[in-house]
Motif scaffolding. Structure first.
Motif, PDB file in Angstrom:
ATOM      1  N   ALA A 103      -2.221  38.866  18.253  1.00  0.00           N
ATOM      2  CA  ALA A 103      -2.262  39.926  17.237  1.00  0.00           C
ATOM      3  C   ALA A 103      -2.782  41.254  17.823  1.00  0.00           C
ATOM      4  CB  ALA A 103      -3.154  39.479  16.083  1.00  0.00           C
ATOM      5  N   ASN A 104      -3.396  41.184  19.000  1.00  0.00           N
ATOM      6  CA  ASN A 104      -3.969  42.392  19.627  1.00  0.00           C
ATOM      7  C   ASN A 104      -3.488  42.502  21.071  1.00  0.00           C
ATOM      8  OD1 ASN A 104      -6.227  43.377  17.606  1.00  0.00           O
ATOM      9  ND2 ASN A 104      -6.373  41.146  17.701  1.00  0.00           N
ATOM     10  N   PRO A 105      -2.175  42.694  21.278  1.00  0.00           N
ATOM     11  CA  PRO A 105      -1.654  42.675  22.650  1.00  0.00           C
ATOM     12  C   PRO A 105      -2.323  43.745  23.523  1.00  0.00           C
ATOM     13  CG  PRO A 105       0.012  43.422  21.070  1.00  0.00           C
ATOM     14  CD  PRO A 105      -1.146  42.960  20.271  1.00  0.00           C
ATOM     15  N   GLY A 106      -2.621  43.344  24.748  1.00  0.00           N
ATOM     16  CA  GLY A 106      -3.205  44.312  25.694  1.00  0.00           C
ATOM     17  C   GLY A 106      -4.730  44.306  25.704  1.00  0.00           C
ATOM     18  N   LEU A 107      -5.364  43.722  24.658  1.00  0.00           N
ATOM     19  CA  LEU A 107      -6.831  43.727  24.660  1.00  0.00           C
ATOM     20  C   LEU A 107      -7.350  42.447  25.323  1.00  0.00           C
ATOM     21  CD1 LEU A 107      -8.029  45.062  21.178  1.00  0.00           C
ATOM     22  CD2 LEU A 107      -7.347  46.312  23.231  1.00  0.00           C
ATOM     23  N   PRO A 108      -8.265  42.587  26.304  1.00  0.00           N
ATOM     24  CA  PRO A 108      -8.809  41.363  26.917  1.00  0.00           C
ATOM     25  C   PRO A 108      -9.695  40.610  25.920  1.00  0.00           C
ATOM     26  CG  PRO A 108      -9.931  43.304  27.797  1.00  0.00           C
ATOM     27  CD  PRO A 108      -8.826  43.813  26.899  1.00  0.00           C
ATOM     28  N   LEU A 109      -9.735  39.292  26.084  1.00  0.00           N
ATOM     29  CA  LEU A 109     -10.590  38.466  25.220  1.00  0.00           C
ATOM     30  C   LEU A 109     -11.842  38.088  26.014  1.00  0.00           C
ATOM     31  CD1 LEU A 109     -11.090  36.816  22.606  1.00  0.00           C
ATOM     32  CD2 LEU A 109      -9.869  34.935  23.692  1.00  0.00           C
ATOM     33  N   GLU A 137     -19.908  46.337  30.886  1.00  0.00           N
ATOM     34  CA  GLU A 137     -19.993  47.702  31.433  1.00  0.00           C
ATOM     35  C   GLU A 137     -19.073  47.835  32.657  1.00  0.00           C
ATOM     36  OE1 GLU A 137     -23.939  48.756  32.731  1.00  0.00           O
ATOM     37  OE2 GLU A 137     -23.602  50.847  32.141  1.00  0.00           O
ATOM     38  N   LYS A 138     -19.022  46.785  33.470  1.00  0.00           N
ATOM     39  CA  LYS A 138     -18.211  46.839  34.703  1.00  0.00           C
ATOM     40  C   LYS A 138     -16.722  46.648  34.454  1.00  0.00           C
ATOM     41  CE  LYS A 138     -21.496  45.104  38.113  1.00  0.00           C
ATOM     42  NZ  LYS A 138     -21.769  43.869  38.851  1.00  0.00           N
ATOM     43  N   MET A 139     -16.353  46.121  33.284  1.00  0.00           N
ATOM     44  CA  MET A 139     -14.920  45.868  33.032  1.00  0.00           C
ATOM     45  C   MET A 139     -14.176  47.203  32.932  1.00  0.00           C
ATOM     46  SD  MET A 139     -15.091  42.756  30.288  1.00  0.00           S
ATOM     47  CE  MET A 139     -13.331  42.816  29.899  1.00  0.00           C
ATOM     48  N   PRO A 140     -12.989  47.302  33.534  1.00  0.00           N
ATOM     49  CA  PRO A 140     -12.268  48.580  33.487  1.00  0.00           C
ATOM     50  C   PRO A 140     -11.776  48.921  32.070  1.00  0.00           C
ATOM     51  CG  PRO A 140     -10.944  46.890  34.582  1.00  0.00           C
ATOM     52  CD  PRO A 140     -12.289  46.283  34.327  1.00  0.00           C
ATOM     53  N   GLU A 141     -11.524  47.900  31.240  1.00  0.00           N
ATOM     54  CA  GLU A 141     -10.994  48.145  29.896  1.00  0.00           C
ATOM     55  C   GLU A 141     -12.069  48.734  28.983  1.00  0.00           C
ATOM     56  OE1 GLU A 141     -10.958  45.176  31.393  1.00  0.00           O
ATOM     57  OE2 GLU A 141      -8.886  44.485  31.578  1.00  0.00           O
ATOM     58  N   LYS A 142     -11.661  49.669  28.133  1.00  0.00           N
ATOM     59  CA  LYS A 142     -12.603  50.295  27.188  1.00  0.00           C
ATOM     60  C   LYS A 142     -12.698  49.483  25.894  1.00  0.00           C
ATOM     61  CE  LYS A 142     -13.645  54.866  28.529  1.00  0.00           C
ATOM     62  NZ  LYS A 142     -14.491  54.298  29.560  1.00  0.00           N
ATOM     63  N   ILE A 156     -24.488  44.316  22.136  1.00  0.00           N
ATOM     64  CA  ILE A 156     -23.820  44.840  23.341  1.00  0.00           C
ATOM     65  C   ILE A 156     -23.201  46.200  23.000  1.00  0.00           C
ATOM     66  CG2 ILE A 156     -21.966  44.446  25.040  1.00  0.00           C
ATOM     67  CD1 ILE A 156     -22.245  41.389  24.364  1.00  0.00           C
ATOM     68  N   GLN A 157     -22.516  46.246  21.849  1.00  0.00           N
ATOM     69  CA  GLN A 157     -21.841  47.482  21.413  1.00  0.00           C
ATOM     70  C   GLN A 157     -22.842  48.646  21.332  1.00  0.00           C
ATOM     71  OE1 GLN A 157     -18.195  48.232  20.033  1.00  0.00           O
ATOM     72  NE2 GLN A 157     -19.351  49.825  21.075  1.00  0.00           N
ATOM     73  N   ASP A 158     -24.016  48.387  20.786  1.00  0.00           N
ATOM     74  CA  ASP A 158     -25.021  49.460  20.649  1.00  0.00           C
ATOM     75  C   ASP A 158     -25.465  49.997  22.001  1.00  0.00           C
ATOM     76  OD1 ASP A 158     -24.884  49.287  17.944  1.00  0.00           O
ATOM     77  OD2 ASP A 158     -26.717  48.107  17.700  1.00  0.00           O
ATOM     78  N   GLN A 159     -25.445  49.131  23.014  1.00  0.00           N
ATOM     79  CA  GLN A 159     -25.877  49.593  24.339  1.00  0.00           C
ATOM     80  C   GLN A 159     -24.761  50.222  25.146  1.00  0.00           C
ATOM     81  OE1 GLN A 159     -28.871  46.850  26.250  1.00  0.00           O
ATOM     82  NE2 GLN A 159     -28.021  45.688  24.557  1.00  0.00           N
ATOM     83  N   LEU A 160     -23.527  49.939  24.755  1.00  0.00           N
ATOM     84  CA  LEU A 160     -22.382  50.487  25.507  1.00  0.00           C
ATOM     85  C   LEU A 160     -21.487  51.272  24.538  1.00  0.00           C
ATOM     86  CD1 LEU A 160     -21.485  47.279  27.606  1.00  0.00           C
ATOM     87  CD2 LEU A 160     -22.806  49.249  28.378  1.00  0.00           C
ATOM     88  N   PRO A 161     -21.945  52.456  24.089  1.00  0.00           N
ATOM     89  CA  PRO A 161     -21.183  53.188  23.075  1.00  0.00           C
ATOM     90  C   PRO A 161     -19.798  53.643  23.551  1.00  0.00           C
ATOM     91  CG  PRO A 161     -23.096  54.448  23.840  1.00  0.00           C
ATOM     92  CD  PRO A 161     -23.215  53.103  24.432  1.00  0.00           C
ATOM     93  N   ASP A 162     -19.569  53.667  24.867  1.00  0.00           N
ATOM     94  CA  ASP A 162     -18.247  54.069  25.364  1.00  0.00           C
ATOM     95  C   ASP A 162     -17.218  52.945  25.237  1.00  0.00           C
ATOM     96  OD1 ASP A 162     -19.289  56.465  25.963  1.00  0.00           O
ATOM     97  OD2 ASP A 162     -19.518  56.076  28.114  1.00  0.00           O
ATOM     98  N   LYS A 163     -17.685  51.718  24.935  1.00  0.00           N
ATOM     99  CA  LYS A 163     -16.758  50.585  24.794  1.00  0.00           C
ATOM    100  C   LYS A 163     -16.509  50.324  23.315  1.00  0.00           C
ATOM    101  CE  LYS A 163     -16.908  49.347  29.256  1.00  0.00           C
ATOM    102  NZ  LYS A 163     -15.837  48.992  30.166  1.00  0.00           N
ATOM    103  N   LYS A 164     -15.386  49.679  23.036  1.00  0.00           N
ATOM    104  CA  LYS A 164     -15.095  49.303  21.644  1.00  0.00           C
ATOM    105  C   LYS A 164     -14.876  47.792  21.590  1.00  0.00           C
ATOM    106  CE  LYS A 164     -13.727  49.536  17.390  1.00  0.00           C
ATOM    107  NZ  LYS A 164     -14.832  49.267  16.507  1.00  0.00           N
ATOM    108  N   LEU A 165     -15.804  47.082  20.947  1.00  0.00           N
ATOM    109  CA  LEU A 165     -15.694  45.623  20.841  1.00  0.00           C
ATOM    110  C   LEU A 165     -15.195  45.260  19.449  1.00  0.00           C
ATOM    111  CD1 LEU A 165     -17.658  45.886  23.346  1.00  0.00           C
ATOM    112  CD2 LEU A 165     -18.764  43.820  22.527  1.00  0.00           C
ATOM    113  N   HIS A 166     -14.137  44.479  19.380  1.00  0.00           N
ATOM    114  CA  HIS A 166     -13.657  43.958  18.090  1.00  0.00           C
ATOM    115  C   HIS A 166     -14.325  42.599  17.897  1.00  0.00           C
ATOM    116  CE1 HIS A 166     -10.423  46.966  17.608  1.00  0.00           C
ATOM    117  NE2 HIS A 166     -10.505  46.993  18.934  1.00  0.00           N
ATOM    118  N   LEU A 167     -15.089  42.466  16.814  1.00  0.00           N
ATOM    119  CA  LEU A 167     -15.908  41.260  16.623  1.00  0.00           C
ATOM    120  C   LEU A 167     -15.342  40.356  15.534  1.00  0.00           C
ATOM    121  CD1 LEU A 167     -19.371  43.112  16.552  1.00  0.00           C
ATOM    122  CD2 LEU A 167     -18.202  42.155  18.551  1.00  0.00           C
ATOM    123  N   MET A 168     -15.681  39.070  15.603  1.00  0.00           N
ATOM    124  CA  MET A 168     -15.358  38.155  14.494  1.00  0.00           C
ATOM    125  C   MET A 168     -16.676  37.796  13.794  1.00  0.00           C
ATOM    126  SD  MET A 168     -14.665  34.430  16.277  1.00  0.00           S
ATOM    127  CE  MET A 168     -15.477  33.381  15.050  1.00  0.00           C
TER     128      MET A 168
END
Ligand code: 13P
Ligand code: SF4
Length: 305
Positions: A103-109, A137-142, A156-168
């Motif tokens: 359902a989310n092609p291209g996003l790493p799990l 932080e080290k992963m190339p994907e945002k 994790i999201q609060d500490q890495l504001p440049d990343k976008k985590l989709h949560l369940m």
């Protein structure tokens, strides 16, 4: 037979039978004393791969024994108590994870290590509580999917504001029993105490504390700190271990509800039967599961350092 005699017998048998005993930090003191290595999920998984012994005995929960098997397929891996499982690891199945990816092609799990071996075959990277921020932080994907713990994910999201985590909507039923009211109540009772909690706690708890870390992170902080009193927001056994190792300090449980019944299932007699060959369960995984799940654990070790 006294506990000491039982422990001596286990220590003798593990040497004779070439068994390495790994104990998670939440195991009881009597089991710690016969273990070759004690640690958090990350430490145990690294140690499992390095151990020279032919048999590994995991005193912890099932996903930890599965992780050992994935990392050391040539070894016999035993789970000391076959009924000890992590309820959070059952919150998302292999098929549900696959659906999420489709359902989310291209996003790493990205999966927390507290997941089944079968789920790990479809995920891209595994993280533990002590390595999660460093790895993501080290992963190339945002942008990425993160399962199953939304509290760890939110932290994790609060500490890495440049990343976008989709949560369940998953999480640890044990750590989620503690709330902000518990923190306020315990701080009022012990105003000089530092509050140390696990990132599986609710956001409202994490927002009020002095330190957030893995089980070994919490223990290290308390042992090295100049403070004399600590309120501990993780499985209650950590309070006992800390009180044992630092008798000059005082430790309090954040909530008496924070007991993981699965982690409490393993007894010293289970350990005895496992080293004797009359107990425990040998972890058997299909070859393809080991091969596919290994990739995301290797990635964790590579990025986690
Ligand atoms: P750690 O990785 O901190 O050991 O946590 C494992 C666990 O199950 C916490 O509930
Ligand atoms: Fe699973 Fe929570 Fe128990 Fe850890 S404390 S093993 S996450 S149920």
């Amino acid at each position: 037979m006294t506990t000491r005699e039982l422990q001596d017998r286990i220590i003798r048998l593990k040497k004779e039978n070439d068994v390495c005993i790994l104990a998670h930090a939440y195991q009881s003191q009597d089991i710690w004393e016969v273990a070759d290595y004690i640690g958090d999920s990350y430490g145990l998984s690294v140690q499992a791969a390095k151990a020279p012994q032919k048999t590994i005995l995991m005193c912890g929960v099932r996903f930890m024994a599965e992780t050992c098997k994935i990392l050391s397929p040539e070894k016999r891996v035993l789970l000391a108590n076959p009924l000890a499982g992590c309820p959070m690891a059952m919150q998302i199945s292999h098929d549900q994870a696959l659906e999420m990816k489709q359902a989310n092609p291209g996003l790493p799990l990205v999966a927390y290590i507290n997941t089944t071996a079968s789920l790990k075959t479809v995920c891209d990277v595994v993280v533990t509580s002590s390595s999660a921020v460093r790895i993501i932080e080290k992963m190339p994907e945002k942008e990425m999917l993160f399962v199953p713990d939304c509290n760890l994910g939110g932290w994790i999201q609060d500490q890495l504001p440049d990343k976008k985590l989709h949560l369940m909507k998953g999480g640890c039923p044990t750590h989620m029993r503690m709330n902000a009211h518990d923190v306020e109540k315990m701080k009022a009772l012990h105003p000089n105490a530092k509050v140390l909690v696990h990132p599986e706690c609710l956001k409202e708890v994490v927002a009020l504390v002095d330190f957030v870390g893995s089980t070994t992170g919490i223990m290290k902080y308390a042992q090295e700190s100049d403070a004399e009193e600590f309120i501990i927001g993780t499985e209650a056994s950590i309070v006992q271990h800390l009180q044992f190792s630092c008798p000059d300090k005082r430790f309090y449980v954040l909530s008496k509800e924070c007991v993981c019944h699965n982690m409490k299932m393993t007894t010293l007699v289970d350990v005895l039967h496992a080293v004797l060959g009359t107990g425990g369960e040998e972890i058997v995984l299909p070859e393809e599961t080991i091969r596919d799940a290994r990739k995301c654990i290797d990635r964790m070790i590579e990025l986690g350092g």
